[in-house]
Design a protein around this motif. Structure first.
Motif, PDB file in Angstrom:
ATOM      1  N   THR A  97      39.258  42.310  38.434  1.00 30.61           N
ATOM      2  CA  THR A  97      38.161  42.815  39.590  1.00 30.61           C
ATOM      3  C   THR A  97      38.662  44.139  40.540  1.00 30.61           C
ATOM      4  O   THR A  97      38.444  45.607  40.583  1.00 30.61           O
ATOM      5  N   ALA A  98      39.681  43.664  40.996  1.00 30.93           N
ATOM      6  CA  ALA A  98      40.727  44.885  42.132  1.00 30.93           C
ATOM      7  C   ALA A  98      41.435  46.023  41.139  1.00 30.93           C
ATOM      8  O   ALA A  98      40.933  47.446  41.874  1.00 30.93           O
ATOM      9  N   TRP A  99      41.852  45.798  39.845  1.00 28.12           N
ATOM     10  CA  TRP A  99      41.800  46.505  38.880  1.00 28.12           C
ATOM     11  C   TRP A  99      40.725  47.544  38.369  1.00 28.12           C
ATOM     12  O   TRP A  99      40.705  49.706  38.495  1.00 28.12           O
ATOM     13  N   GLY A 100      39.392  47.197  38.342  1.00 27.26           N
ATOM     14  CA  GLY A 100      38.050  48.540  38.358  1.00 27.26           C
ATOM     15  C   GLY A 100      37.851  48.786  39.520  1.00 27.26           C
ATOM     16  O   GLY A 100      37.556  49.703  39.210  1.00 27.26           O
ATOM     17  N   HIS A 152      44.667  43.496  45.377  1.00 22.42           N
ATOM     18  CA  HIS A 152      43.888  44.605  45.240  1.00 22.42           C
ATOM     19  C   HIS A 152      45.462  45.215  46.371  1.00 22.42           C
ATOM     20  O   HIS A 152      46.014  46.109  46.314  1.00 22.42           O
ATOM     21  N   ALA A 153      45.790  44.294  47.378  1.00 22.95           N
ATOM     22  CA  ALA A 153      47.057  44.858  48.341  1.00 22.95           C
ATOM     23  C   ALA A 153      48.520  45.283  47.061  1.00 22.95           C
ATOM     24  O   ALA A 153      49.022  46.350  47.116  1.00 22.95           O
ATOM     25  N   GLY A 154      48.492  44.340  46.144  1.00 23.78           N
ATOM     26  CA  GLY A 154      49.757  44.844  45.118  1.00 23.78           C
ATOM     27  C   GLY A 154      49.186  46.078  44.438  1.00 23.78           C
ATOM     28  O   GLY A 154      50.437  46.591  44.004  1.00 23.78           O
ATOM     29  N   LEU A 155      48.282  45.731  44.433  1.00 18.09           N
ATOM     30  CA  LEU A 155      48.066  47.326  43.218  1.00 18.09           C
ATOM     31  C   LEU A 155      47.724  48.578  43.589  1.00 18.09           C
ATOM     32  O   LEU A 155      48.158  49.024  43.181  1.00 18.09           O
ATOM     33  N   LEU A 195      50.661  45.587  33.667  1.00 18.83           N
ATOM     34  CA  LEU A 195      50.158  45.503  34.663  1.00 18.83           C
ATOM     35  C   LEU A 195      50.891  44.194  35.384  1.00 18.83           C
ATOM     36  O   LEU A 195      51.411  44.007  36.606  1.00 18.83           O
ATOM     37  N   VAL A 196      50.359  43.375  34.586  1.00 16.78           N
ATOM     38  CA  VAL A 196      51.548  41.703  34.659  1.00 16.78           C
ATOM     39  C   VAL A 196      52.770  41.811  35.918  1.00 16.78           C
ATOM     40  O   VAL A 196      52.859  41.157  36.155  1.00 16.78           O
ATOM     41  N   MET A 241      52.798  43.076  38.608  1.00 10.53           N
ATOM     42  CA  MET A 241      51.824  42.855  38.886  1.00 10.53           C
ATOM     43  C   MET A 241      52.924  41.397  39.541  1.00 10.53           C
ATOM     44  O   MET A 241      52.588  40.661  40.399  1.00 10.53           O
ATOM     45  N   ARG A 242      53.717  40.798  39.192  1.00 11.72           N
ATOM     46  CA  ARG A 242      54.383  39.315  39.238  1.00 11.72           C
ATOM     47  C   ARG A 242      54.344  38.378  40.220  1.00 11.72           C
ATOM     48  O   ARG A 242      53.836  37.797  40.806  1.00 11.72           O
ATOM     49  N   PRO A 243      55.445  39.424  41.432  1.00 11.28           N
ATOM     50  CA  PRO A 243      55.818  39.020  42.440  1.00 11.28           C
ATOM     51  C   PRO A 243      54.121  39.089  43.708  1.00 11.28           C
ATOM     52  O   PRO A 243      54.429  37.779  43.955  1.00 11.28           O
ATOM     53  N   MET A 244      53.317  39.661  43.345  1.00 13.99           N
ATOM     54  CA  MET A 244      51.979  39.157  44.202  1.00 13.99           C
ATOM     55  C   MET A 244      50.895  38.430  43.322  1.00 13.99           C
ATOM     56  O   MET A 244      50.910  37.718  44.185  1.00 13.99           O
ATOM     57  N   LEU A 245      50.956  38.468  42.110  1.00 12.61           N
ATOM     58  CA  LEU A 245      50.675  36.679  41.404  1.00 12.61           C
ATOM     59  C   LEU A 245      50.851  35.973  41.737  1.00 12.61           C
ATOM     60  O   LEU A 245      49.949  35.118  41.984  1.00 12.61           O
TER      61      LEU A 245
END
Length: 590
Positions: free
Chosen positions: A404-407, A473-476, A502-503, A506-510
Motif C-alpha cells: 500500500t505504501a509503495w502505491g 511509509h517512513a522507510g520507503l 524492495l524487500v 526495506m528489511r530493517p524497517m520491516l
C-alpha cells in the motif's frame, strides 16, 4: 502490392479513451487490488457495528428486521449514556495529564542531564510496551488491593491493626494505574523533543543572564510544547479506548466507561444486548475521532518549532552536581513503579495460596503452580495461539503496508490516497469496538471462521494496519526509486521487483515494524475479548478467564511465563536499536 505502406486507420476518441483507461488500470493494478483488499477488511466491521445500533431487537442478526432508535433512547433515557461518557472523559483526561507530566520530567532528566539510570529507563519502557495490560493491572491489585495486599500488610505491620487501609478500587488508583500504563508511549514521544532541541537557544539565554530554571521555563518548554501536547492527546485517546483498567479497577467501584459498558452488554448471561452495545461502540468511536482530530490539529503546525537543521550540533547535558542523586531517584523510581506489579506476580507465582510478601512465607515457596500451568493443555494452546497469531499478524500487516505504501509513494493518485485513508481508518476504532464489530460480521457469515483462530487473526490485522502503513511509509521515503526503475527497464515483473529489490532494502524497517506489531499483539485483551472462548484463547484472554474464576496463583504464574519471552524480545530490540549507547544513530537512544 503497393509500393507505399498503407496509412494507419484513424483511431476514434472513444478508442483512445479506452486505451488510456486500460493503460492506467495496468499501471494501477496493484493499487486497485489493495483498494479491494482494504475495503473488504476495514469497511464491513465498521458498517456492521454502526448499522446494528439501529437494528430492532437485541439479537445478533444485524441485517434483518426494522430500523429503530430504541437502543439510543434506552441508553440515554436512564442517564447511563451521559454518565458513562463523562466517566470516560474524566478517566482519559486525568490519566493523560498525569502520565505526560511524569514522562516530561523523566525525559528531561534522561536526555538533558547527567542523572544516572538513564539506560534503565529506556529498557523498562521497552519491556512495558510488550507486557499484557491485564497482567500489569492484576499486579497492581496484588500490590494495592484491600485485605492482604503488600502495601496494606506493610502498613499493618508498622501501625498495627488500626493502620489506614489502601483500596485500589476507586478513581484515584484507577487514574494512577492507567497513567503508568500510558507512560511508555508518552515518554517515547517526549524524549526525542528534548534530545533534538537546539541547545544554541538555551546557550543564548544563559549568555543573557537567565538561570537554568528561567531557561527551562522560557526556552526549553516552549520548544517541546508540540510534543507535550501530542503526547497528552495520544494518551487521552489511549485512555478513552482502555478496557483492562476500567474493567478490573473501576467495575468493583461501580465506575463504568464506554469500553466496559460494551463488554457488560454483550457478556450479560441473561440477555445479551447487541443493540445497546453497538450504541456504546458508536459513541466510543465518535470520542476517538474527536481525540484524533485534536491530535492532528495539534501536530499540523509542528514545523514552526523545528530547531534541528543541516548544521551539526551535539546537545549539552546539564551537570546537576549536588542534585545529581536526587534526580537519580526520579529516573530510578519510575522503572521501579512500572516493574512493581511484575515483582508481585513473581511472588504470587511461587505460593500455592496467595499471601502478602513476608520472610515467613518464603518457606512455603513451591513450583507446583509452574508445573500445573506448563502442563495445562489450554494454557499451552493459548500460548501457541499468541505467538502464531502475533507472528502471522506481523507478517501480513507489514506485507500489506509495504504494498500500500509503495502505491501511495510510487503511483500517487486519488485512488492510492483513498487506499491510504482506508488503511488508516482502524485508528478510530478502539480494540473492544473492533472485537464487537468483527463478531457482528462473522457470527452469521457464510465464511466459516467464527470460533476459529482465523477470526482473531483478521481482527489483529485490521487493528494494526495503520501501524504497518506508517512504518513502511517512513522507510520507503528514504529509498530512491532508481533501482526499481532499472529493474523495470530490464523487464523484471512487479513481483520480482518487490522480492529482489524492495524487500531487501526495506528489511530493517520491516523487521522493526514487525517486531512492534508482534509485541503489541501480546498486550491485547480488548481486541479478542468477544472473539475468544472456552476452546479458543490467547494468553491475555486465558489469564482474564482464570482471574475471573479466582484462580490467582495460576493467573500470576501464567503472567510470569509470558513476561519471560517479553524480556528476551525487549533485550533483543534494545540491542538491535542501539538503545542505551551514547550517540546512537539508529534510533537516538541513550
Amino acid at each position: 502490392m503497393s509500393a507505399h505502406s498503407a496509412a494507419p486507420a484513424p483511431v476514434s476518441g472513444a478508442t483512445l479513451a479506452a486505451r488510456r483507461l486500460t493503460g492506467a488500470a495496468q499501471r494501477n493494478s496493484t493499487t486497485i487490488l489493495m483498494a479491494v483488499v482494504m475495503a473488504a477488511l476495514v469497511l464491513p466491521p465498521i458498517v456492521a457495528v454502526i448499522y446494528s445500533g439501529f437494528a430492532a431487537g437485541t439479537g445478533t442478526n444485524v441485517w434483518h428486521g426494522a430500523r429503530t432508535l430504541d437502543h439510543y433512547r434506552d441508553v440515554f433515557a436512564a442517564g447511563t449514556g451521559l454518565r458513562t461518557i463523562k466517566n470516560t472523559f474524566i478517566f482519559a483526561a486525568a490519566s493523560a495529564l498525569l502520565s505526560v507530566g511524569v514522562a516530561a520530567i523523566v525525559a528531561f532528566f534522561v536526555e538533558r542531564t547527567n542523572a544516572p539510570f538513564r539506560r534503565l529507563v529506556y529498557f523498562t519502557v521497552i519491556v512495558a510496551l510488550g507486557m499484557p495490560i491485564v497482567v500489569e493491572t492484576i499486579g497492581w491489585i496484588l500490590l494495592l488491593g484491600p485485605n492482604s495486599s503488600f502495601v496494606n500488610s506493610v502498613l499493618q505491620g508498622i501501625f498495627g491493626k488500626g493502620a489506614p487501609q489502601v483500596d485500589v478500587y476507586g478513581w484515584v488508583w484507577m487514574v494512577f494505574i492507567q497513567s503508568t500504563i500510558a507512560f511508555p508511549a508518552a515518554f517515547l514521544l517526549i524524549a526525542p523533543a528534548f534530545r533534538f532541541a537546539d541547545p544554541a537557544l538555551e546557550q543564548a539565554a544563559a549568555v543573557s543572564g537567565a538561570g537554568h530554571i528561567r531557561t527551562l521555563r522560557k526556552v526549553t518548554l516552549p520548544l517541546v510544547r508540540p510534543s507535550l501536547l501530542a503526547a497528552v492527546l495520544l494518551t487521552f485517546i489511549v485512555g478513552i479506548e482502555s478496557f483492562e483498567v476500567p474493567a478490573l479497577i473501576g467495575t468493583p467501584a461501580h465506575i463504568n466507561t464506554l469500553s466496559t459498558a460494551i463488554y457488560f452488554e454483550i457478556s450479560n448471561a441473561v440477555q445479551p444486548d447487541f443493540g445497546a452495545a453497538a450504541v456504546y461502540a458508536t459513541l466510543l468511536m465518535v470520542c476517538t475521532i474527536f481525540g484524533l482530530y485534536l491530535y492532528q490539529r495539534a501536530t499540523a503546525r509542528a514545523h514552526r518549532f523545528v530547531t534541528v537543521t543541516g548544521k551539526g550540533y551535539r546537545p549539552d547535558r546539564i551537570n546537576l552536581m549536588k542534585f545529581k542523586w536526587p534526580a537519580a531517584a526520579a529516573t530510578l523510581l519510575v522503572p521501579l513503579i512500572i516493574l512493581a506489579p511484575v515483582f508481585m506476580l513473581v511472588w504470587a507465582s511461587f505460593l500455592r495460596f496467595y499471601s502478602a510478601p513476608s520472610f515467613k512465607q518464603i518457606q512455603n515457596f513451591t513450583l507446583i503452580n509452574y508445573h500445573d500451568v506448563l502442563h495445562s493443555s489450554t494454557f499451552l494452546d493459548a500460548l501457541k495461539n499468541t505467538f502464531v497469531l502475533g507472528l502471522g499478524a506481523a507478517i501480513i500487516v507489514m506485507a500489506l503496508g509495504l504494498v500500500t505504501a509503495w502505491g501511495v509513494l510510487r503511483r500517487p493518485s486519488i485512488l492510492s490516497r483513498g487506499v491510504d485513508q482506508l488503511g488508516t481508518l482502524p485508528l478510530v476504532v478502539p480494540g473492544v469496538v473492533l472485537s464487537l464489530a468483527v463478531l457482528r460480521v462473522f457470527i452469521n457469515s457464510p465464511i466459516p471462521i467464527y470460533d476459529t483462530s482465523w477470526i482473531i487473526l483478521v481482527a489483529l490485522v485490521i487493528h494494526y494496519l495503520p501501524w504497518g502503513l506508517r512504518f513502511n511509509h517512513a522507510g520507503l521515503i528514504t529509498q530512491h526509486r532508481e533501482l526499481e526503475e532499472a529493474a523495470d527497464v530490464s523487464g523484471a515483473s512487479r513481483l520480482r521487483v518487490f522480492t529482489r529489490i524492495l524487500v531487501p532494502l526495506m528489511r530493517p524497517m520491516l523487521f522493526a515494524g514487525g517486531l512492534f506489531v508482534f509485541m503489541a499483539t501480546m498486550r491485547q485483551l480488548s481486541l479478542v475479548i468477544f472473539l475468544s472462548g472456552p476452546n479458543l484463547n490467547v494468553v491475555s484472554s486465558w489469564i482474564w478467564a482464570i482471574w475471573n474464576n479466582a484462580a490467582l496463583p495460576e493467573a500470576a504464574t501464567a503472567a510470569v511465563v509470558v513476561i519471560l519471552p517479553v524480556l528476551v524480545i525487549a533485550a533483543l530490540f534494545y540491542r538491535l536499536t542501539g538503545a542505551g549507547k551514547d550517540g546512537s544513530a539508529s534510533v537516538g537512544f541513550r
